[in-house]
Design a protein around this motif. Structure first.
Motif, PDB file in Angstrom:
ATOM      1  N   ASP A 374      11.550   9.827 -12.426  1.00  0.00           N
ATOM      2  CA  ASP A 374      10.322  10.569 -12.096  1.00  0.00           C
ATOM      3  C   ASP A 374       9.195  10.196 -13.057  1.00  0.00           C
ATOM      4  N   LEU A 375       9.549   9.999 -14.334  1.00  0.00           N
ATOM      5  CA  LEU A 375       8.548   9.575 -15.309  1.00  0.00           C
ATOM      6  C   LEU A 375       7.953   8.220 -14.946  1.00  0.00           C
ATOM      7  N   VAL A 376       8.819   7.307 -14.496  1.00  0.00           N
ATOM      8  CA  VAL A 376       8.350   5.970 -14.116  1.00  0.00           C
ATOM      9  C   VAL A 376       7.365   6.065 -12.950  1.00  0.00           C
ATOM     10  N   ILE A 377       7.707   6.897 -11.952  1.00  0.00           N
ATOM     11  CA  ILE A 377       6.807   7.066 -10.802  1.00  0.00           C
ATOM     12  C   ILE A 377       5.485   7.697 -11.250  1.00  0.00           C
ATOM     13  N   THR A 378       5.563   8.711 -12.105  1.00  0.00           N
ATOM     14  CA  THR A 378       4.352   9.366 -12.617  1.00  0.00           C
ATOM     15  C   THR A 378       3.496   8.382 -13.406  1.00  0.00           C
ATOM     16  N   VAL A 691      16.907 -21.821  -3.493  1.00  0.00           N
ATOM     17  CA  VAL A 691      16.173 -21.621  -2.248  1.00  0.00           C
ATOM     18  C   VAL A 691      14.733 -21.274  -2.616  1.00  0.00           C
ATOM     19  N   ALA A 692      13.783 -21.788  -1.830  1.00  0.00           N
ATOM     20  CA  ALA A 692      12.362 -21.482  -2.048  1.00  0.00           C
ATOM     21  C   ALA A 692      11.885 -20.532  -0.956  1.00  0.00           C
ATOM     22  N   LEU A 693      11.315 -19.401  -1.360  1.00  0.00           N
ATOM     23  CA  LEU A 693      10.835 -18.389  -0.417  1.00  0.00           C
ATOM     24  C   LEU A 693       9.315 -18.462  -0.323  1.00  0.00           C
ATOM     25  N   LEU A 694       8.808 -18.577   0.903  1.00  0.00           N
ATOM     26  CA  LEU A 694       7.365 -18.702   1.122  1.00  0.00           C
ATOM     27  C   LEU A 694       6.735 -17.324   1.300  1.00  0.00           C
ATOM     28  N   VAL A 695       5.745 -17.009   0.458  1.00  0.00           N
ATOM     29  CA  VAL A 695       4.958 -15.775   0.583  1.00  0.00           C
ATOM     30  C   VAL A 695       3.487 -16.152   0.580  1.00  0.00           C
ATOM     31  N   ASP A 696       2.638 -15.229   1.028  1.00  0.00           N
ATOM     32  CA  ASP A 696       1.213 -15.530   1.093  1.00  0.00           C
ATOM     33  C   ASP A 696       0.526 -15.407  -0.254  1.00  0.00           C
ATOM     34  N   ASN A 697       0.982 -14.467  -1.079  1.00  0.00           N
ATOM     35  CA  ASN A 697       0.282 -14.274  -2.352  1.00  0.00           C
ATOM     36  C   ASN A 697       1.141 -13.446  -3.308  1.00  0.00           C
ATOM     37  N   PHE A 698       0.891 -13.625  -4.606  1.00  0.00           N
ATOM     38  CA  PHE A 698       1.498 -12.780  -5.629  1.00  0.00           C
ATOM     39  C   PHE A 698       0.520 -11.665  -5.970  1.00  0.00           C
ATOM     40  N   LEU A 699       1.047 -10.461  -6.174  1.00  0.00           N
ATOM     41  CA  LEU A 699       0.233  -9.335  -6.615  1.00  0.00           C
ATOM     42  C   LEU A 699       0.734  -8.881  -7.983  1.00  0.00           C
ATOM     43  N   GLU A 700       0.589  -7.616  -8.313  1.00  0.00           N
ATOM     44  CA  GLU A 700       0.931  -7.142  -9.651  1.00  0.00           C
ATOM     45  C   GLU A 700       2.433  -6.913  -9.808  1.00  0.00           C
ATOM     46  N   LYS A 701       2.852  -6.931 -11.078  1.00  0.00           N
ATOM     47  CA  LYS A 701       4.229  -6.597 -11.437  1.00  0.00           C
ATOM     48  C   LYS A 701       4.295  -5.099 -11.739  1.00  0.00           C
ATOM     49  N   GLU A 702       5.441  -4.458 -11.416  1.00  0.00           N
ATOM     50  CA  GLU A 702       5.588  -3.043 -11.747  1.00  0.00           C
ATOM     51  C   GLU A 702       7.058  -2.672 -11.887  1.00  0.00           C
ATOM     52  N   GLN A 703       7.281  -1.591 -12.595  1.00  0.00           N
ATOM     53  CA  GLN A 703       8.630  -1.053 -12.744  1.00  0.00           C
ATOM     54  C   GLN A 703       8.851  -0.053 -11.620  1.00  0.00           C
ATOM     55  N   ILE A 704      10.006  -0.151 -10.941  1.00  0.00           N
ATOM     56  CA  ILE A 704      10.218   0.667  -9.758  1.00  0.00           C
ATOM     57  C   ILE A 704      11.518   1.450  -9.860  1.00  0.00           C
ATOM     58  N   THR A 723      11.227   2.220  -2.658  1.00  0.00           N
ATOM     59  CA  THR A 723      10.723   2.900  -3.849  1.00  0.00           C
ATOM     60  C   THR A 723       9.448   3.643  -3.496  1.00  0.00           C
ATOM     61  N   ILE A 724       9.021   4.514  -4.394  1.00  0.00           N
ATOM     62  CA  ILE A 724       7.747   5.221  -4.229  1.00  0.00           C
ATOM     63  C   ILE A 724       6.731   4.563  -5.149  1.00  0.00           C
ATOM     64  N   ARG A 725       5.643   4.094  -4.578  1.00  0.00           N
ATOM     65  CA  ARG A 725       4.615   3.405  -5.364  1.00  0.00           C
ATOM     66  C   ARG A 725       3.721   4.410  -6.099  1.00  0.00           C
ATOM     67  N   GLY A 726       2.920   3.875  -6.978  1.00  0.00           N
ATOM     68  CA  GLY A 726       2.011   4.716  -7.749  1.00  0.00           C
ATOM     69  C   GLY A 726       1.010   5.470  -6.901  1.00  0.00           C
ATOM     70  N   ASN A 727       0.648   4.910  -5.723  1.00  0.00           N
ATOM     71  CA  ASN A 727      -0.312   5.582  -4.841  1.00  0.00           C
ATOM     72  C   ASN A 727       0.375   6.516  -3.846  1.00  0.00           C
ATOM     73  N   GLY A 728       1.714   6.683  -4.016  1.00  0.00           N
ATOM     74  CA  GLY A 728       2.454   7.601  -3.156  1.00  0.00           C
ATOM     75  C   GLY A 728       3.045   6.968  -1.910  1.00  0.00           C
ATOM     76  N   SER A 729       2.730   5.700  -1.630  1.00  0.00           N
ATOM     77  CA  SER A 729       3.264   5.028  -0.442  1.00  0.00           C
ATOM     78  C   SER A 729       4.680   4.515  -0.704  1.00  0.00           C
ATOM     79  N   ILE A 730       5.350   4.126   0.366  1.00  0.00           N
ATOM     80  CA  ILE A 730       6.714   3.606   0.274  1.00  0.00           C
ATOM     81  C   ILE A 730       6.668   2.082   0.143  1.00  0.00           C
ATOM     82  N   GLY A 731       7.406   1.555  -0.813  1.00  0.00           N
ATOM     83  CA  GLY A 731       7.516   0.112  -0.980  1.00  0.00           C
ATOM     84  C   GLY A 731       8.933  -0.337  -0.661  1.00  0.00           C
TER      85      GLY A 731
END
Length: 749
Positions: A374-378, A691-704, A723-731
Motif C-alpha cells: 500500500d505504501l508503494v502504491i501511495t 528473443v527481441a520484443l518489438l514495442v513502440d516506445n519506452f516510458l518511465e520505470k516504476e515499482q509495482i 497492478t494499480i498505477r499511481g493515477n489509480g488506473s490498472i496496469g
C-alpha cells in the motif's frame, strides 16, 4: 540452575545433534564406521553428557552416558560393528533428542523414560553378544526386510490436518444440499485421494487402508456408477470421525488392532451394501436414528491431539533412519523393535532455545507485506501528483523529499521480503524419506541428489510448491523408473537417479526435476488422450513428442494399467499444473524414451513487489518486469534480416541472430510504427535463448505491487498479473515466457 544456562546449552546441543545426525547418515550410507566417525561421535556423546549434567539435565545425561560407554566399546574394538549396531545407534540417537526436548520443556514422562532406558540397556546387552561370524551384509538385509514401518514424517502433518478439515467441511455442506453436482463429488474425491496418499508418507498404513474403501465409493459416485445421496453423505461424515480416531491412535502407536479390524470390516460391509443396493436402485438404511449424526463432535480431536500430545513432536525436518528385521538375529530384532524411536524434534528445540530469534506467524508477515505494498502504491500516487504540480510550480525540494521516501520504502520492502524468503534446502530435505519409502514399496533403487539448496524462495510460494513436487516425484517413481532388473537389461546402472536443481534466471526461479528412467511413452499418452476426448487424432498428428508428453496434465488422464495407492486414478498431475499456474508459473516437459524425463517448473521470483518498465504497444501501455530485460535498443535498418518463405524477422546483434516478436500483433493492437527501425526492441532471454520484443516506445520505470489476475479475473495469454498505477488506473504486467512459448508454438504449427 538458571534458565539462561539451559538455553545456552540447548543452542550447543542442537548443533551437536545436527552433527551427530549428519555423521550417522554418512555411516548408514557407507555401511561402516571409519575411525574418524567413531572418534567424532564419541566426542559428541562425551560433550553432551558432561555439559548436560552440569546444567541440570539429569535424565538426558543418564541416557547419553550409556551411549557414550557403548561408543567407547566400539572405539576400543570391544564391540563388533555390523548393520544392526549402526541401526541401533541411529535409533538411540533419535530417542536421545526426544528425551532432551521433553526434559528441556519439563514435560518428560519419567515412567516412559525408565522404560526407554531399560530398552536401551537390553539392546546394548544383546548387541554385545553378537559374534563376528554373525555379521549380515546389506544384500541379505534387503532380502530379509520385514519391518517397513518407519516413524511419521512430520513434514506432512500440516497437510494431513488441512485435508481432514476440508473433507469434514465438504461433508457438512453436503448435509445441507438436496442434490450433488459433479464439482462437489470431484472435490470430495480429490480430498480423500490426496489424504490417503499423504497418510502413506506418514506411515499411517492402517488409516490409509481404512480410507481406501471410502475412496473407491467416491470414485464410483464420480463416475456415475453409484448415486450419491444425503444418506451416503451422513454416513461418510460419521465414518470420518472414526477415521480421525484411528489416525490419532496410529500416530501414537496405541492402535487396538482387534477393534480396528472390526471397524474396517463394518466399513467394507456397509460400503458393499451401499454399492449393491444403489446399483439396484433400492433404498437402504445405514442409521437407526438419522439424527445421530448431528450429535457428532466437530473436527477437533486430531488437531488437539497433535498440539497437546506428549507422545510425538512436530518437526519440519524428517529424521533419516532405517528399521529392519533380520531373521538370523531374532532376539536383537525383537529388542530393537520394542525400542520405539519417535521423530526427533530438532526444530522445536532450536525455536525454543535460540534467544537471538523469535517465531512470527506468516499471517503477520503477510499483513506487513500488504501494508508495504500500500505504501508503494501511495508513493506512486505522490509522484504522479508531483508531476502534475511541477507543471505549475517548480519545487525541487518536494521532488528530493519524495526521492528519499522512495528510497526508504524500497529498503523497507526488501527487508520484509527477505523475512519471507527461505532456502530451497528446507524443501529438499522433505524428499529423501519419500523416495526411500516409494523405492521400497515399488522394488526400485533410486538415488536422490539435489543442487541449488541455497537459492531462496518466497515462503508463500514454497507452500504452494510442495504438493506439485510431491506428485511429480511420485509419478517419476511409479511410472518413470524401471526395476533394477530391467535397468540392467537396458545397460543402465541398477540404481536410478532422481535429481532436483534450482537456479535463479532472468527474474525467475527455475526448478528442474530430472530422472534417468524409461521416459514417457508419448504414443501411449496420446492414445489415452484421444480416448478421453482431450485431443483429436488430427491434433495428435501435428504435435511433437514434448507436446504429447504435456498431455499427462489433462484432467482424468492416466496411463497406469491398474489403480494403486500411489497412482493410477488420473488425478494429481492436473493438480500439479493448476497449482503452478496459481503461483504465476508454468511447467514444461522434455522426455526421451529409455533416457529419462525432465520436468521444468518456472516461477516468478516473488509474488509481491517488483520493478517494471512501462512500454507503449499501440494505444496501450503495459508493464515489463525489469529483471526480464537484458538490453534495449532502437535498431538500424541493416540490423534487421528476413529469412525463409514467411519472411521471418531476425535481429542481428553483435553477430548473433535473435528472432523478433511484434507485441502489437500478439495482442491484436494497431502499431504506431510499422517499420522495425522506427520502433524499439527489448532483448530478453528464455531458457538460454534470446528473443527481441518489438514495442513502440519506452516510458518511465516504476515499482509495482503485483496483484493476481487469476484470483480477481481470469488467466489471460501474455499477461502474468496486474497492478494499480499511481493515477489509480490498472496496469497489466507482461508474461514474457508465456508470450514466447505461444509464439513459438504458433510458429511450429
Amino acid at each position: 540452575m538458571s534458565d539462561s544456562l539451559k538455553d545456552f546449552f540447548a543452542e550447543e546441543a542442537v548443533e551437536i545433534f545436527e552433527s551427530v545426525e549428519l555423521k550417522l547418515i554418512e555411516v548408514e550410507e557407507k555401511g561402516e564406521f571409519s575411525d574418524d566417525s567413531i572418534n567424532s561421535l564419541f566426542r559428541d556423546m562425551h560433550t553432551l553428557k558432561g555439559s548436560s549434567n552440569a546444567v541440570g539435565f539429569k535424565y538426558f545425561s543418564e541416557y547419553v552416558h550409556h551411549l557414550e560407554t557403548f561408543m567407547e566399546d566400539i572405539r576400543s574394538s570391544k564391540q563388533i560393528i555390523n548393520n544392526q549396531v549402526i541401526e541401533f545407534i541411529i535409533d538411540a540417537s533419535d530417542k536421545m533428542q526426544v528425551i532432551f526436548n521433553d526434559e528441556y520443556k519439563d514435560v518428560l514422562d519419567i515412567k516412559q523414560f525408565e522404560k526407554d532406558l531399560q530398552d536401551l540397556e537390553k539392546s546394548i546387552d544383546v548387541l554385545k553378544d553378537i559374534k563376528d561370524t554373525e555379521i549380515i551384509n546389506d544384500e541379505q538385509e534387503v532380502a530379509q526386510n520385514v519391518d517397513n514401518k518407519e516413524k511419521m514424517n512430520n513434514a506432512f502433518v500440516g497437510e494431513f490436518v488441512d485435508l481432514m478439515s476440508s473433507i469434514n467441511e465438504s461433508l457438512e455442506i453436503g448435509n445441507k444440499l438436496d442434490e450433488y453436482d459433479d464439482d462437489f463429488l470431484r472435490e470430495l474425491f480429490r480430498y480423500v485421494h490426496t489424504l490417503k496418499g499423504t497418510s502413506l508418507f506418514m506411515n499411517l498404513n492402517n488409516f490409509s487402508n481404512y480410507l481406501h474403501s471410502i475412496e473407491t465409493l467416491l470414485d464410483m459416485t464420480r463416475e456415475k456408477e453409484v448415486i450419491y445421496t444425503k444418506d451416503i453423505n451422513k454416513y461418510l461424515l460419521s465414518i470420518m470421525v472414526e477415521s480421525q480416531e484411528i489416525a490419532d491412535s496410529e500416530i501414537n502407536h496405541d492402535l487396538d488392532m482387534d477393534e480396528y479390524n472390526l471397524k474396517l470390516k463394518d466399513l467394507e460391509d456397509n460400503i458393499a451394501k451401499i454399492i449393491a443396493e444403489t446399483k439396484l436402485n433400492k433404498g437402504y438404511e445405514l442409521f437407526h436414528d438419522k439424527s445421530d449424526i448431528d450429535d457428532e463432535k466437530d473436527f477437533v480431536l486430531f488437531e488437539d491431539n497433535i498440539s497437546e500430545t506428549k507422545k510425538i513432536e512436530l518437526t519440519t525436518r524428517p529424521v533419516k533412519k532405517v528399521k529392519k528385521e533380520v531373521e538370523k538375529e531374532t532376539k536383537v530384532a525383537e529388542v530393537v523393535k520394542e525400542h520405539t524411536i519417535p521423530t526427533a524434534p530438532k526444530q522445536t528445540i532450536k525455536t525454543m532455545a535460540a534467544s537471538s530469534s523469535i517465531r512470527v506467524g506468516l499471517d503477520k508477515i503477510d499483513f506487513l507485506m500488504n501494508r508495504v505494498g500500500d505504501l508503494v502504491i501511495t508513493k506512486s500516487m505522490l509522484f504522479e501528483y508531483s508531476k502534475d504540480l511541477a507543471k505549475h510550480i517548480n519545487n525541487r525540494g518536494l521532488v528530493e523529499r519524495l526521492e528519499i521516501i522512495d528510497r526508504e520504502i524500497r529498503e523497507l520492502q526488501e527487508a520484509v521480503m527477505s523475512v519471507r524468503m527461505i532456502p530451497m534446502d528446507s524443501v529438499y530435505q522433505k524428499f529423501p524419506k519419500v523416495i526411500r519409502d516409494l523405492g521400497k514399496k515399488l522394488g526400485k533403487q533410486v538415488n536422490f541428489i539435489y543442487e541449488g539448496e541455497n537459492v531462496e524462495i518466497d515462503k508463500l510460494m514454497m507452500e504452494g510448491l510442495m504438493d506439485p513436487l510431491t506428485h511429480i516425484i511420485r509419478n517419476s517413481m511409479d511410472h518413470g523408473f524401471e526395476t533394477a532388473e530391467h535397468r540392467l537389461k537396458k545397460g543402465k546402472d541398477a540404481s536410478g537417479t532422481l535429481k532436483i536443481s534450482t537456479i535463479q534466471e532472468s527474474g525467475h526461479i527455475i526448478i528442474s526435476i530430472i530422472d534417468d528412467g524409461a521416459g514417457i511413452d508419448v504414443n501411449k499418452v496420446c492414445q489415452k488422450a484421444i480416448e478421453s476426448g482431450a485431443i483429436t487424432e488430427v491434433d495428435s498428428l501435428i504435435m511433437d513428442d514434448n507436446e504429447k508428453a504435456m498431455l499427462i496434465f489433462a484432467a482424468g488422464l492416466s496411463t497406469a494399467d491398474k489403480v494403486s495407492d500411489i497412482s493410477g486414478r488420473g488425478v494429481g498431475m492436473d493438480v500439479v499444473q493448476n497449482n503452478i499456474h496459481s503461483l504465476g508459473g508454468y511447467i514444461k516437459i522434455q522426455t526421451r524414451r529409455n533416457k529419462g524425463t525432465t520436468f521444468k517448473i518456472i516461477l516468478p521470483l516473488t509474488l509481491a513487489i517488483l520493478d517494471g518498465l512501462n512500454v507503449e504497444i499501440g494505444s496501450q501501455v503495459f508493464i515489463m518486469p525489469l529483471n526480464m530485460i537484458l538490453e534495449s535498443l532502437q535498431p538500424t535498418k541493416d540490423m534487421i534480416k528476413r529469412i525463409g518463405d514467411e519472411e521471418k524477422e531476425i535481429l542481428m546483434l553483435r553477430d548473433e541472430f535473435i528472432p523478433i516478436i511484434r507485441l502489437h500483433e500478439f495482442f491484436s493492437l494497431e502499431a504506431k510504427y510499422e517499420k522495425i527501425e522506427d520502433a524499439m526492441l527489448i532483448v530478453t532471454q528464455i531458457d538460454m535463448n534470446k528473443v527481441a520484443l518489438l514495442v513502440d516506445n519506452f516510458l518511465e520505470k516504476e515499482q509495482i505491487v503485483v496483484k493476481s489476475l487469476d484470483k480477481n479475473y481470469k488467466k489471460i495469454d501474455g499477461i502474468s498479473a496486474a497492478t494499480i498505477r499511481g493515477n489509480g488506473s490498472i496496469g497489466l504486467i507482461l508474461d514474457i515466457m508465456n508470450i514466447v512459448d505461444i509464439r513459438m508454438e504458433q510458429s511450429w504449427n
